[in-house]
Design a protein around this motif. Structure first.
Motif, PDB file in Angstrom:
ATOM      1  N   ASN A 182      97.323 -18.902-134.345  1.00 55.26           N
ATOM      2  CA  ASN A 182      97.613 -18.728-132.927  1.00 55.26           C
ATOM      3  C   ASN A 182      97.791 -17.249-132.575  1.00 55.26           C
ATOM      4  O   ASN A 182      98.461 -16.509-133.281  1.00 55.26           O
ATOM      5  CB  ASN A 182      98.887 -19.495-132.566  1.00 55.26           C
ATOM      6  N   GLY A 183      97.156 -16.832-131.469  1.00 51.44           N
ATOM      7  CA  GLY A 183      97.207 -15.436-131.056  1.00 51.44           C
ATOM      8  C   GLY A 183      95.898 -14.720-131.278  1.00 51.44           C
ATOM      9  O   GLY A 183      95.713 -13.591-130.824  1.00 51.44           O
ATOM     10  N   CYS A 184      94.957 -15.400-131.983  1.00 46.95           N
ATOM     11  CA  CYS A 184      93.627 -14.835-132.200  1.00 46.95           C
ATOM     12  C   CYS A 184      92.802 -14.989-130.929  1.00 46.95           C
ATOM     13  O   CYS A 184      92.763 -16.068-130.331  1.00 46.95           O
ATOM     14  CB  CYS A 184      92.955 -15.556-133.370  1.00 46.95           C
ATOM     15  N   ALA A 185      92.129 -13.924-130.504  1.00 50.39           N
ATOM     16  CA  ALA A 185      91.349 -13.948-129.258  1.00 50.39           C
ATOM     17  C   ALA A 185      90.203 -14.952-129.333  1.00 50.39           C
ATOM     18  O   ALA A 185      89.864 -15.607-128.345  1.00 50.39           O
ATOM     19  CB  ALA A 185      90.815 -12.553-128.949  1.00 50.39           C
ATOM     20  N   TYR A 186      89.588 -15.100-130.518  1.00 54.60           N
ATOM     21  CA  TYR A 186      88.481 -16.050-130.666  1.00 54.60           C
ATOM     22  C   TYR A 186      88.991 -17.488-130.564  1.00 54.60           C
ATOM     23  O   TYR A 186      88.297 -18.375-130.075  1.00 54.60           O
ATOM     24  CB  TYR A 186      87.775 -15.831-132.004  1.00 54.60           C
ATOM     25  N   ASN A 187      90.193 -17.697-131.029  1.00 59.26           N
ATOM     26  CA  ASN A 187      90.829 -19.015-130.925  1.00 59.26           C
ATOM     27  C   ASN A 187      90.992 -19.403-129.457  1.00 59.26           C
ATOM     28  O   ASN A 187      90.590 -20.486-129.028  1.00 59.26           O
ATOM     29  CB  ASN A 187      92.193 -18.958-131.637  1.00 59.26           C
ATOM     30  N   GLU A 188      91.570 -18.508-128.689  1.00 64.12           N
ATOM     31  CA  GLU A 188      91.852 -18.789-127.277  1.00 64.12           C
ATOM     32  C   GLU A 188      90.567 -19.031-126.485  1.00 64.12           C
ATOM     33  O   GLU A 188      90.486 -19.967-125.689  1.00 64.12           O
ATOM     34  CB  GLU A 188      92.643 -17.623-126.675  1.00 64.12           C
ATOM     35  N   PHE A 189      89.547 -18.196-126.713  1.00 69.12           N
ATOM     36  CA  PHE A 189      88.293 -18.383-125.983  1.00 69.12           C
ATOM     37  C   PHE A 189      87.574 -19.652-126.440  1.00 69.12           C
ATOM     38  O   PHE A 189      87.076 -20.428-125.628  1.00 69.12           O
ATOM     39  CB  PHE A 189      87.361 -17.181-126.185  1.00 69.12           C
ATOM     40  N   GLY A 190      87.504 -19.860-127.744  1.00 66.80           N
ATOM     41  CA  GLY A 190      86.709 -20.949-128.305  1.00 66.80           C
ATOM     42  C   GLY A 190      87.122 -22.314-127.833  1.00 66.80           C
ATOM     43  O   GLY A 190      86.274 -23.157-127.483  1.00 66.80           O
ATOM     44  N   GLN A 191      88.414 -22.592-127.801  1.00 70.00           N
ATOM     45  CA  GLN A 191      88.876 -23.907-127.374  1.00 70.00           C
ATOM     46  C   GLN A 191      88.512 -24.176-125.916  1.00 70.00           C
ATOM     47  O   GLN A 191      88.087 -25.276-125.565  1.00 70.00           O
ATOM     48  CB  GLN A 191      90.386 -24.007-127.579  1.00 70.00           C
ATOM     49  N   THR A 192      88.677 -23.154-125.086  1.00 68.15           N
ATOM     50  CA  THR A 192      88.338 -23.302-123.665  1.00 68.15           C
ATOM     51  C   THR A 192      86.835 -23.513-123.487  1.00 68.15           C
ATOM     52  O   THR A 192      86.394 -24.383-122.719  1.00 68.15           O
ATOM     53  CB  THR A 192      88.776 -22.051-122.874  1.00 68.15           C
ATOM     54  N   TYR A 193      86.035 -22.748-124.205  1.00 66.73           N
ATOM     55  CA  TYR A 193      84.576 -22.835-124.081  1.00 66.73           C
ATOM     56  C   TYR A 193      84.060 -24.198-124.523  1.00 66.73           C
ATOM     57  O   TYR A 193      83.239 -24.815-123.834  1.00 66.73           O
ATOM     58  CB  TYR A 193      83.931 -21.723-124.911  1.00 66.73           C
ATOM     59  N   LEU A 194      84.531 -24.693-125.651  1.00 66.33           N
ATOM     60  CA  LEU A 194      84.058 -25.986-126.151  1.00 66.33           C
ATOM     61  C   LEU A 194      84.436 -27.122-125.209  1.00 66.33           C
ATOM     62  O   LEU A 194      83.667 -28.076-125.023  1.00 66.33           O
ATOM     63  CB  LEU A 194      84.619 -26.253-127.547  1.00 66.33           C
ATOM     64  N   LYS A 195      85.597 -27.019-124.606  1.00 67.33           N
ATOM     65  CA  LYS A 195      85.997 -28.053-123.646  1.00 67.33           C
ATOM     66  C   LYS A 195      85.074 -28.047-122.433  1.00 67.33           C
ATOM     67  O   LYS A 195      84.702 -29.096-121.903  1.00 67.33           O
ATOM     68  CB  LYS A 195      87.447 -27.827-123.208  1.00 67.33           C
ATOM     69  N   GLU A 196      84.665 -26.842-122.009  1.00 65.75           N
ATOM     70  CA  GLU A 196      83.783 -26.726-120.842  1.00 65.75           C
ATOM     71  C   GLU A 196      82.398 -27.305-121.111  1.00 65.75           C
ATOM     72  O   GLU A 196      81.819 -27.968-120.259  1.00 65.75           O
ATOM     73  CB  GLU A 196      83.661 -25.256-120.432  1.00 65.75           C
ATOM     74  N   ILE A 197      81.844 -27.059-122.313  1.00 67.10           N
ATOM     75  CA  ILE A 197      80.464 -27.498-122.571  1.00 67.10           C
ATOM     76  C   ILE A 197      80.378 -28.941-123.080  1.00 67.10           C
ATOM     77  O   ILE A 197      79.325 -29.563-122.995  1.00 67.10           O
ATOM     78  CB  ILE A 197      79.746 -26.555-123.562  1.00 67.10           C
ATOM     79  N   THR A 198      81.493 -29.483-123.607  1.00 69.95           N
ATOM     80  CA  THR A 198      81.461 -30.859-124.128  1.00 69.95           C
ATOM     81  C   THR A 198      82.241 -31.831-123.255  1.00 69.95           C
ATOM     82  O   THR A 198      82.104 -33.044-123.394  1.00 69.95           O
ATOM     83  CB  THR A 198      82.042 -30.920-125.551  1.00 69.95           C
ATOM     84  N   ASN A 199      83.080 -31.278-122.386  1.00 71.57           N
ATOM     85  CA  ASN A 199      83.892 -32.084-121.468  1.00 71.57           C
ATOM     86  C   ASN A 199      84.992 -32.878-122.189  1.00 71.57           C
ATOM     87  O   ASN A 199      85.478 -33.873-121.663  1.00 71.57           O
ATOM     88  CB  ASN A 199      83.026 -33.034-120.640  1.00 71.57           C
ATOM     89  N   TYR A 200      85.364 -32.443-123.386  1.00 78.79           N
ATOM     90  CA  TYR A 200      86.529 -33.044-124.046  1.00 78.79           C
ATOM     91  C   TYR A 200      87.182 -32.000-124.952  1.00 78.79           C
ATOM     92  O   TYR A 200      86.540 -31.043-125.367  1.00 78.79           O
ATOM     93  CB  TYR A 200      86.163 -34.297-124.847  1.00 78.79           C
ATOM     94  N   GLU A 201      88.442 -32.230-125.218  1.00 79.31           N
ATOM     95  CA  GLU A 201      89.195 -31.291-126.040  1.00 79.31           C
ATOM     96  C   GLU A 201      88.976 -31.573-127.520  1.00 79.31           C
ATOM     97  O   GLU A 201      88.975 -32.719-127.940  1.00 79.31           O
ATOM     98  CB  GLU A 201      90.690 -31.367-125.710  1.00 79.31           C
ATOM     99  N   HIS A 202      88.797 -30.523-128.275  1.00 83.02           N
ATOM    100  CA  HIS A 202      88.666 -30.641-129.722  1.00 83.02           C
ATOM    101  C   HIS A 202      90.048 -30.533-130.367  1.00 83.02           C
ATOM    102  O   HIS A 202      90.909 -29.789-129.908  1.00 83.02           O
ATOM    103  CB  HIS A 202      87.778 -29.520-130.275  1.00 83.02           C
TER     104      HIS A 202
END
Length: 275
Positions: A182-202
């Motif tokens: 937690n606190g990694c910039a790639y972590n924060e972006f990645g979760q948001t991006y995947l939710k946007e393109i798949t329409n569900y939370e990983h």
């Protein structure tokens, strides 16, 4: 007002705990308590309220805190300036794990060659934690992921990163996002991006190093979003499905930053360093 007492006060305020502050300061807990009482006596006000999990600032403590912080910073800067009056004798460097994994060693070797009398100290952590340390004057320079969001920081150097979606090559990935802690910039972006393109939370699983993340992706455990430089450095290019993301989607360069009011003496050298 004793600056040493103010330093103890600030540490307790930051940690919201006398015991944690004592550990950080390498004092006995009773010593910290007595110093806080001494400061409270000198100003005639109680500075903290006790709560179940520790302490929180009182109204008077809230008013004192910014002044105490400013005094401590100025004293530390004065000591630093006097120790480095003619040259940069010591350089405290902070870095994200991703940058440390890919390019910090050549950087340190070059610094050591060009400034043989300068001592170096490296601390690695997430962008969030490294940013906090440099804002608190605990680092001279820092490598962070993404452009700095705080106006007190300035960019000394910038390294463009190719950001990629990483998935297993011949196995269907589970709906799990594998990331650094937690606190990694790639972590924060990645979760948001995947939710946007798949329409569900990983589901999110956090790990302490990138070798483990890439190994788990190769085995089909999940997917991640990382800089391509890490994948190349760890030799996973042929083992994974890699999709480059446009800079219009994500722009997370690695930036070498410093405080605007705490410029390193080798600023020009750092600005012209070739990564």
């Amino acid at each position: 007002m004793d600056s040493n007492l103010l330093k103890v006060f600030v540490e307790v305020a930051n940690e919201k705990s006398i015991s944690k502050a004592a550990i950080n300061l390498q004092f006995a807990q009773s010593n910290v308590t007595s110093r806080i009482k001494q400061l409270e006596k000198s100003i005639g006000s109680s500075l903290f309220h006790r709560v179940p999990k520790g302490v929180i600032l009182s109204q008077e403590g809230e008013r004192l805190y910014p002044y105490a912080l400013e005094i401590i910073k100025k004293i530390e800067l004065a000591n630093y300036e006097m120790k480095n009056i003619n040259q940069q004798k010591h350089l405290l460097i902070g870095s994200t794990e991703s940058n440390a994994s890919t390019r910090i060693i050549p950087f340190l070797l070059e610094l050591n060659k060009d400034f043989p009398n300068m001592t170096l100290e490296l601390i690695t952590n997430t962008t969030k934690e490294i940013t906090k340390k440099i804002l608190d004057y605990k680092l001279d320079i820092a490598f962070i992921s993404g452009l700095p969001k705080n106006d007190e920081l300035m960019i000394l150097n910038k390294i463009e990163e190719t950001i990629v979606l990483v998935e297993p090559k011949d196995i269907k990935a589970q709906n799990i996002y594998l990331s650094f802690k937690n606190g990694c910039a790639y972590n924060e972006f990645g979760q948001t991006y995947l939710k946007e393109i798949t329409n569900y939370e990983h589901k999110n699983l956090e790990f302490g190093n990138y070798e483990t993340i890439l190994g788990c992706i190769k085995a089909g455990m999940g997917k991640s979003i990382l800089p391509l430089s890490i994948i190349k450095k760890l030799n996973y290019e042929k083992d994974l499905e890699i999709t480059k993301l446009s800079k219009k989607i994500v722009n997370l360069p690695t930036c070498m930053v410093c405080r605007k009011d705490n410029l390193p003496r080798i600023k020009n050298y750092l600005e012209n360093f070739k990564f």
